[in-house]
Each structure stands twice: as C-alpha cells, then as structure tokens.
Design an enzyme around this catalytic site. Structure first.
Site, PDB file in Angstrom:
ATOM      1  N   TYR A 250       0.857  -1.200   0.000  1.00 28.07           N
ATOM      2  CA  TYR A 250       0.000   0.000   0.000  1.00 28.07           C
ATOM      3  C   TYR A 250       0.883   1.237   0.000  1.00 28.07           C
ATOM      4  O   TYR A 250       1.808   1.339   0.806  1.00 28.07           O
ATOM      5  CB  TYR A 250      -0.906   0.021   1.239  1.00 28.07           C
ATOM      6  CG  TYR A 250      -2.359  -0.146   0.852  1.00 28.07           C
ATOM      7  CD1 TYR A 250      -2.948   0.737  -0.041  1.00 28.07           C
ATOM      8  CD2 TYR A 250      -3.127  -1.183   1.365  1.00 28.07           C
ATOM      9  CE1 TYR A 250      -4.265   0.578  -0.430  1.00 28.07           C
ATOM     10  CE2 TYR A 250      -4.447  -1.346   0.990  1.00 28.07           C
ATOM     11  CZ  TYR A 250      -5.014  -0.464   0.091  1.00 28.07           C
ATOM     12  OH  TYR A 250      -6.313  -0.621  -0.289  1.00 28.07           O
TER      13      TYR A 250
ATOM     14  N   GLU B 254      -0.526   4.755  -0.612  1.00 20.69           N
ATOM     15  CA  GLU B 254      -1.349   5.950  -0.874  1.00 20.69           C
ATOM     16  C   GLU B 254      -0.519   7.194  -0.627  1.00 20.69           C
ATOM     17  O   GLU B 254       0.212   7.290   0.359  1.00 20.69           O
ATOM     18  CB  GLU B 254      -2.585   5.954   0.019  1.00 20.69           C
ATOM     19  CG  GLU B 254      -3.648   5.008  -0.506  1.00 20.69           C
ATOM     20  CD  GLU B 254      -4.893   4.954   0.357  1.00 20.69           C
ATOM     21  OE1 GLU B 254      -5.028   5.787   1.263  1.00 20.69           O
ATOM     22  OE2 GLU B 254      -5.711   4.057   0.123  1.00 20.69           O
TER      23      GLU B 254
ATOM     24  N   ASP C 103      -5.931  13.458 -25.009  1.00 19.14           N
ATOM     25  CA  ASP C 103      -5.845  12.043 -24.637  1.00 19.14           C
ATOM     26  C   ASP C 103      -5.099  11.365 -25.790  1.00 19.14           C
ATOM     27  O   ASP C 103      -5.670  11.119 -26.847  1.00 19.14           O
ATOM     28  CB  ASP C 103      -7.266  11.492 -24.482  1.00 19.14           C
ATOM     29  CG  ASP C 103      -7.285   9.993 -24.212  1.00 19.14           C
ATOM     30  OD1 ASP C 103      -6.243   9.336 -24.386  1.00 19.14           O
ATOM     31  OD2 ASP C 103      -8.361   9.485 -23.844  1.00 19.14           O
TER      32      ASP C 103
ATOM     33  N   THR D 155      -2.777   5.963 -22.241  1.00 16.73           N
ATOM     34  CA  THR D 155      -2.680   4.611 -21.696  1.00 16.73           C
ATOM     35  C   THR D 155      -1.259   4.148 -21.968  1.00 16.73           C
ATOM     36  O   THR D 155      -0.591   4.636 -22.881  1.00 16.73           O
ATOM     37  CB  THR D 155      -3.680   3.645 -22.348  1.00 16.73           C
ATOM     38  OG1 THR D 155      -3.641   3.831 -23.753  1.00 16.73           O
ATOM     39  CG2 THR D 155      -5.081   3.880 -21.841  1.00 16.73           C
TER      40      THR D 155
ATOM     41  N   LYS E 199      -0.970   0.570 -25.170  1.00 16.35           N
ATOM     42  CA  LYS E 199      -1.309   0.506 -26.603  1.00 16.35           C
ATOM     43  C   LYS E 199      -0.007   0.624 -27.403  1.00 16.35           C
ATOM     44  O   LYS E 199       0.858  -0.238 -27.268  1.00 16.35           O
ATOM     45  CB  LYS E 199      -2.317   1.607 -26.942  1.00 16.35           C
ATOM     46  CG  LYS E 199      -3.678   1.432 -26.233  1.00 16.35           C
ATOM     47  CD  LYS E 199      -4.710   2.382 -26.781  1.00 16.35           C
ATOM     48  CE  LYS E 199      -6.071   2.166 -26.175  1.00 16.35           C
ATOM     49  NZ  LYS E 199      -6.317   2.953 -24.957  1.00 16.35           N
TER      50      LYS E 199
ATOM     51  N   ARG F 229      -0.838  -2.699 -18.811  1.00 16.54           N
ATOM     52  CA  ARG F 229      -2.163  -2.070 -18.870  1.00 16.54           C
ATOM     53  C   ARG F 229      -2.250  -0.986 -17.808  1.00 16.54           C
ATOM     54  O   ARG F 229      -2.029  -1.245 -16.622  1.00 16.54           O
ATOM     55  CB  ARG F 229      -3.230  -3.139 -18.628  1.00 16.54           C
ATOM     56  CG  ARG F 229      -4.656  -2.715 -18.865  1.00 16.54           C
ATOM     57  CD  ARG F 229      -5.527  -3.914 -19.134  1.00 16.54           C
ATOM     58  NE  ARG F 229      -5.116  -4.530 -20.395  1.00 16.54           N
ATOM     59  CZ  ARG F 229      -5.500  -4.106 -21.612  1.00 16.54           C
ATOM     60  NH1 ARG F 229      -6.354  -3.109 -21.731  1.00 16.54           N
ATOM     61  NH2 ARG F 229      -5.057  -4.685 -22.701  1.00 16.54           N
TER      62      ARG F 229
HETATM   63  N1  DSN Z   1     -10.819   0.976 -25.633  1.00 17.01           N
HETATM   64  C1  DSN Z   1      -9.803   1.686 -26.353  1.00 17.01           C
HETATM   65  C2  DSN Z   1      -9.649   1.237 -27.763  1.00 17.01           C
HETATM   66  O1  DSN Z   1      -9.832   0.074 -28.054  1.00 17.01           O
HETATM   67  O2  DSN Z   1      -9.324   2.058 -28.590  1.00 17.01           O
HETATM   68  C3  DSN Z   1      -9.966   3.149 -26.383  1.00 17.01           C
HETATM   69  O3  DSN Z   1     -10.385   3.780 -25.357  1.00 17.01           O
END
Ligand code: DSN
Length: 428
Positions: free
Chosen positions: A62, A64, A208, A234, A237, A243
């Site tokens: 933990y 925080e 984003d 994110t 990707k 993730r």
């Molecule tokens: N869920 C993601 C995607 O597949 O592009 C985007 O937010």
C-alpha cells in the site's frame, strides 16, 4: 522479435499447482496470442520484463500518497520505483511534470477533468461515433454524467476533422475545456491548431493521446505535450507497456493533477504496474523503439494499400498512423462489422467491429472494422507480410460463412505466427 521469459515457466508451474482451472485458461490465452494475428489497434505485446514486474511482490504494497509523502510505512523502495517511472516518462515526452498512478486511461481522463474544470462545466470533445473515446462524454460514462459534453466530428465528405468548422463550433459553444484524441481516427491530429482554437475560445486544452503515445514517443506523430495543459495516455497501446494510464502536464497543473488522482479518484496505486511502467518507459527511450514505431506506421500504410487493391474503401481514404477503418458496405463485401469480426476470428485473425462516421448501424453490428498494426509489428511482421494478410482478410470477408476458407486461412495464419513467436519459452 520475441520476448524471452526465463523465469515464467516456474511462475506458471506455481499457478498450476495452486489453481489448475485458472492455469489452463492462462495457457489457452497465451496460445491464442501466439497462434493468432492480433489486429486490434489498441493492443500490443508487452516485453517479458514488463510482464514479470507486474507479477512481483510490489502488488502487496500500500502506498497511498506520493514519493516522500505516503500514508503508509515501508515505502522506501516503491518511492524510488515511482520516482524513476515519473522521471523516465518526463524524459520520454519532454514534459515538465508527470503522474504515473492512474490505473487506466479512463481514470487518467477522469483525473485530468477533475483537475482542470469544475463539475458541470462544458467540454467540447470528439464524438465516439466519429472515432472519439468512450470516456470523452458518452452519456453513460462518468464523464458524460458529471460534465456537459458537446461533440465535434469529422466532415461527411472528407471523413476528416475540419479545423475551421471546429473553431466556429468552439467559439459558439465556449467550452471550459477542449479535448482532443481519438480511438478510431487514422489521420494526424494538428495539436498546434487545436491549442490555438482552445486559446481563442477561452478553453483549457487537454489531449488524450492513448492511441498514439508510442508514435509520439517514437517521433512518428507530432507531440501534443508542448501545446496542451494536460496530456493523458494509456501505457499499453502503441507505448507497449503494462495495462494502465499516465498523465503529463505543465508544472502549473501538477498539484491539481496529483490531488485529482489521489485522493480524488484513486486510493492505493498499483505499484507493481508502476514498476512495469518504468521498465516500459526505459524501453521506449531506446532507439530501437523509434524504429519499431516507424515500422508500425509503414506496415499500416502497406496493409491499407493492400486492402484498397482488393477493393476495400477505407474511411478518409487511408491512414497516417497505426490504424485504419474499413467500410464493409457494398460495393465491399456487404457484411456488418460484427459478421466480419466473427468470420476473421474463426480464421485466427482478431479485429474489432467499429462504427464508421455517420454509420446507420448500431455499435453492436457496425458497418466497419478497425485494424491496427502495433501488435503484429512487435512480433516482427514486415511490409511483405501485409500483402499476404490483406489477401487473407479479403478471402475470409468475401466468404464469411465458408468453414473451409476459415480453416485454410487459419492454418496459414498459424504457420506465419509460428515463424514469429512472441513469448516462446513462457510455458515451455
Ligand atoms: N478501448 C480503447 C480502444 O480500443 O481504442 C480506447 O479507449
């Protein structure tokens, strides 16, 4: 390329001993990934080091708060992990400040909005039906429930953003926040222009860059970082990490961003994932990562060209980045995105059905599919393979119910995949 995972065999053996049912599913999913062609544009294959870090004892901790200011003892090692991750992320994007705690892109967005604007404020963002994101104001997402969203979209003729039209809309709507970023837009985004529109409309500007973070890091897409107040992403990707989510911002915003992430929307950060993010950021700082991103874009262009030669219409006429949207309506194969997703799945090719702009179909049927090249480029597919892949996709989509076609293409897919293993010794 393949990711070597020396210790995972023993890790798997332990899972198998403890829970054979889950172990067999882990094995089945590993095989699915090894033996299939992954064309979901938002997926990738993290390195074995990234995966190992996520399986570490840091999951027990933990923490925080933030490094040096935690609500728990024993944080001396995770503090260093988080500092390293933050520093690497700042270096990667030339950013003034960073927060690596968001557990997902959606939470990064939620925190950015909480930091930038008051509840109920008006936000102008890209329409999900035109390639935007769910967490950019969908009425059933928290963003759409807590803020007043107005959406912009692409033009019917070009299927691209028209920045003059967007400027007119922004001046009329006068949003508190202009949001940019997309999940199914195959063209380069002009962040400098978008920032100028936000300034003129008196709005804050948030990007984003979930889909294109890796391209930006690898110099294959202009960076939003110099232009935006806050940039979310994110990490799994094109960035090819674990993730999760992350935020970079101007230093004037970091206090608000930190407080919005914790205690605003999250409690204990996932320190094992933050360690994996640090590893992924170090990987992304290597010259080989920029080279990988260049190959991803080249593969997308080659696959787009191949599909067009087989008679497919691509939304906006092609791609500048890692993905493309294929319109399946006549004179194409005349099937829905859902039917195409299922047919290709039977041939071990994974895609997702996707709405195309102005789509008459529902999202669960959709008139198109979205195809991306980040994952197949990671495992070493090159431009010559794209021609073959386009032919396989065409063969399946022209005969979606033909079990022999699915089986023959599936066999060829597995043979190609066997030449490009991802985690060869993972369950060895
Ligand atoms: N869920 C993601 C995607 O597949 O592009 C985007 O937010």
């Amino acid at each position: 390329m393949s990711h070597s995972a020396a210790t995972s065999a023993s890790l798997y053996a332990r899972v198998q001993g403890a829970d054979p049912e889950i172990a067999s599913l882990l094995h089945a999913e590993w095989r699915r990934q090894e033996e299939g062609i992954e064309l979901i544009a938002s997926e990738n294959q993290a390195s074995a080091a990234v995966i190992e870090a996520m399986g570490s004892t840091l999951t027990n901790k933990y923490a925080e708060g933030y490094p040096g200011r935690r609500y728990y003892g024993g944080c001396e090692h995770v503090d260093r992990v988080e500092e390293i991750a933050r520093d690497r992320l700042k270096t990667l994007f030339g950013a003034e400040s960073a927060n690596v705690q968001p557990s997902s892109g959606s939470q990064a967005n939620q925190a950015a909005m909480l930091a930038l604007i008051p509840p109920g404020a008006t936000v102008l963002a890209m329409d999900l039906n035109h390639g935007g994101h769910l967490s950019h104001g969908h009425p059933k997402n928290a963003s759409g429930i807590y803020y007043q969203f107005v959406h912009y979209g692409v033009q019917p003729d070009t299927e691209r953003l028209d920045y003059d039209a967007l400027r007119d809309q922004a001046l009329e709507v006068k949003p508190a926040l202009l949001m940019a970023g997309a999940s199914a837009y195959s063209r380069t985004l002009d962040f400098e222009r978008l920032a100028a529109i936000a300034r003129e409309a008196g709005a804050k500007f948030m990007v984003d860059m979930a889909h294109i973070a890796g391209l930006v890091a690898g110099g294959q897409h202009p960076s939003p970082v110099p232009h935006a107040d806050v940039v979310t992403m994110t990490t799994h990707k094109t960035l090819r990490g674990p993730r999760g989510g992350a935020i970079v911002c101007k230093k004037d915003w970091i206090k608000q961003v930190n407080s919005a992430v914790f205690p605003g929307i999250q409690g204990g950060p996932l320190m094992h994932v933050i360690a994996a993010k640090a590893i992924a950021f170090a990987e992304a700082l290597q010259p080989s990562f920029a080279e990988y991103q260049a190959r991803t874009v080249r593969n997308a262009a080659a696959l787009a060209g191949g599909l067009q030669r087989h008679g497919y219409r691509l939304v906006s006429g092609g791609t500048d980045n890692h993905l493309m949207l294929v319109d399946l309506r006549a004179p194409g194969p005349g099937i829905t995105g859902a039917e195409a997703e299922a047919a290709l799945g039977r041939a071990h090719i994974t895609v997702n059905k996707n709405l195309i702009p102005f789509d008459p179909e529902t999202p669960m049927r959709a008139s198109g599919i979205r195809i991306g090249t980040p994952a197949i480029t990671t495992r070493g597919f090159g431009e010559a393979d794209m021609e073959t892949l386009a032919a396989w996709i065409d063969r399946v989509l022209r005969a979606p119910e033909d079990a022999d076609v699915a089986s023959e293409v599936g066999k060829a897919v597995r043979a190609l995949c066997a030449r490009h293993p991802i985690y060869p010794d993972y369950f060895a």
